[in-house]
Design a protein around this motif. Structure first.
Motif, mmCIF file in Angstrom:
data_model
loop_
_atom_site.group_PDB
_atom_site.id
_atom_site.type_symbol
_atom_site.label_atom_id
_atom_site.label_comp_id
_atom_site.label_asym_id
_atom_site.label_seq_id
_atom_site.Cartn_x
_atom_site.Cartn_y
_atom_site.Cartn_z
ATOM 1 N N ARG A 6 0.848 -1.189 0.000
ATOM 2 C CA ARG A 6 0.000 0.000 0.000
ATOM 3 C C ARG A 6 0.888 1.245 0.000
ATOM 4 N N LEU A 8 0.892 3.750 1.935
ATOM 5 C CA LEU A 8 1.350 4.066 3.286
ATOM 6 C C LEU A 8 2.551 3.216 3.673
ATOM 7 N N GLU A 9 2.505 1.931 3.375
ATOM 8 C CA GLU A 9 3.624 1.044 3.708
ATOM 9 C C GLU A 9 4.888 1.454 2.971
ATOM 10 N N GLU A 38 2.846 9.537 12.057
ATOM 11 C CA GLU A 38 1.491 9.948 12.430
ATOM 12 C C GLU A 38 0.957 11.012 11.478
ATOM 13 N N ALA A 41 0.198 9.330 8.052
ATOM 14 C CA ALA A 41 -0.990 8.474 8.183
ATOM 15 C C ALA A 41 -2.254 9.322 8.260
ATOM 16 N N SER A 42 -2.191 10.380 9.022
ATOM 17 C CA SER A 42 -3.337 11.287 9.156
ATOM 18 C C SER A 42 -3.668 11.944 7.816
ATOM 19 N N MET A 44 -3.229 10.781 4.966
ATOM 20 C CA MET A 44 -3.799 9.780 4.068
ATOM 21 C C MET A 44 -5.155 9.272 4.549
ATOM 22 N N GLU A 46 -5.666 7.606 7.263
ATOM 23 C CA GLU A 46 -5.477 6.322 7.937
ATOM 24 C C GLU A 46 -5.702 6.484 9.439
ATOM 25 N N ASP A 47 -6.014 5.397 10.087
ATOM 26 C CA ASP A 47 -6.194 5.369 11.534
ATOM 27 C C ASP A 47 -4.839 5.603 12.200
ATOM 28 N N THR A 48 -4.731 6.680 12.954
ATOM 29 C CA THR A 48 -3.455 6.999 13.601
ATOM 30 C C THR A 48 -3.305 6.360 14.983
ATOM 31 N N CYS A 51 -0.248 4.150 15.229
ATOM 32 C CA CYS A 51 1.008 4.690 14.719
ATOM 33 C C CYS A 51 2.205 4.344 15.594
ATOM 34 N N CYS A 54 3.216 0.930 14.913
ATOM 35 C CA CYS A 54 3.838 0.879 13.593
ATOM 36 C C CYS A 54 5.285 1.359 13.655
#
Length: 125
Positions: A6, A8-9, A38, A41-42, A44, A46-48, A51, A54
């Motif tokens: 993805r 994000l990854e 964070e 992710a935010s 995008m 995504e659920d932070t 984080c 992660c």
């Protein structure tokens, strides 16, 4: 598709490489990595909430990510990751994050400059 990377990854892996590219990992860089993970992710959507977990996983596996790549001459090894990052806003956020990580130890290393130049050229930003 199972196994698909993805955006994000891919972005987080590149951030992790920015942390270790100078062959030193210090608390400032680790802390900045956490902040940038964070933020990206935010950005995008995504659920932070996960984080910090992660970031801990990234740092735990950083020795697996970096040794296999650090002996290479250029940064072409990043190309498979870069193809998963198409959104211009994500590219800009990632570049800003890399700059923040690179300056977190108050020294802008030559390898960090090379990484940023490579990404800017590949992404045309």
């Amino acid at each position: 598709m199972a196994g698909e990377i993805r955006p994000l990854e891919a972005a987080l892996t590149i951030l992790a490489i920015a942390v270790v590219i100078d062959d030193e990992v210090n608390d400032g860089e680790s802390s900045m990595l956490a902040q940038q993970v964070e933020l990206i992710a935010s950005t995008m959507g995504e659920d932070t909430s996960k984080c910090s977990e992660c970031v801990n996983q990234i740092i735990a596996h950083i020795d697996e990510i970096w040794p296999s790549t650090r002996r290479k001459e250029g940064f072409e090894f990043l190309d498979p990751l870069l193809q998963h990052i198409e959104d211009r806003e994500l590219k800009i956020a990632l570049m800003n994050g890399i700059f923040a990580i690179c300056y977190a130890d108050d020294h802008f290393h030559e390898e960090e400059k090379r990484l940023i130049n490579y990404l800017a050229e590949r992404w045309r930003i």
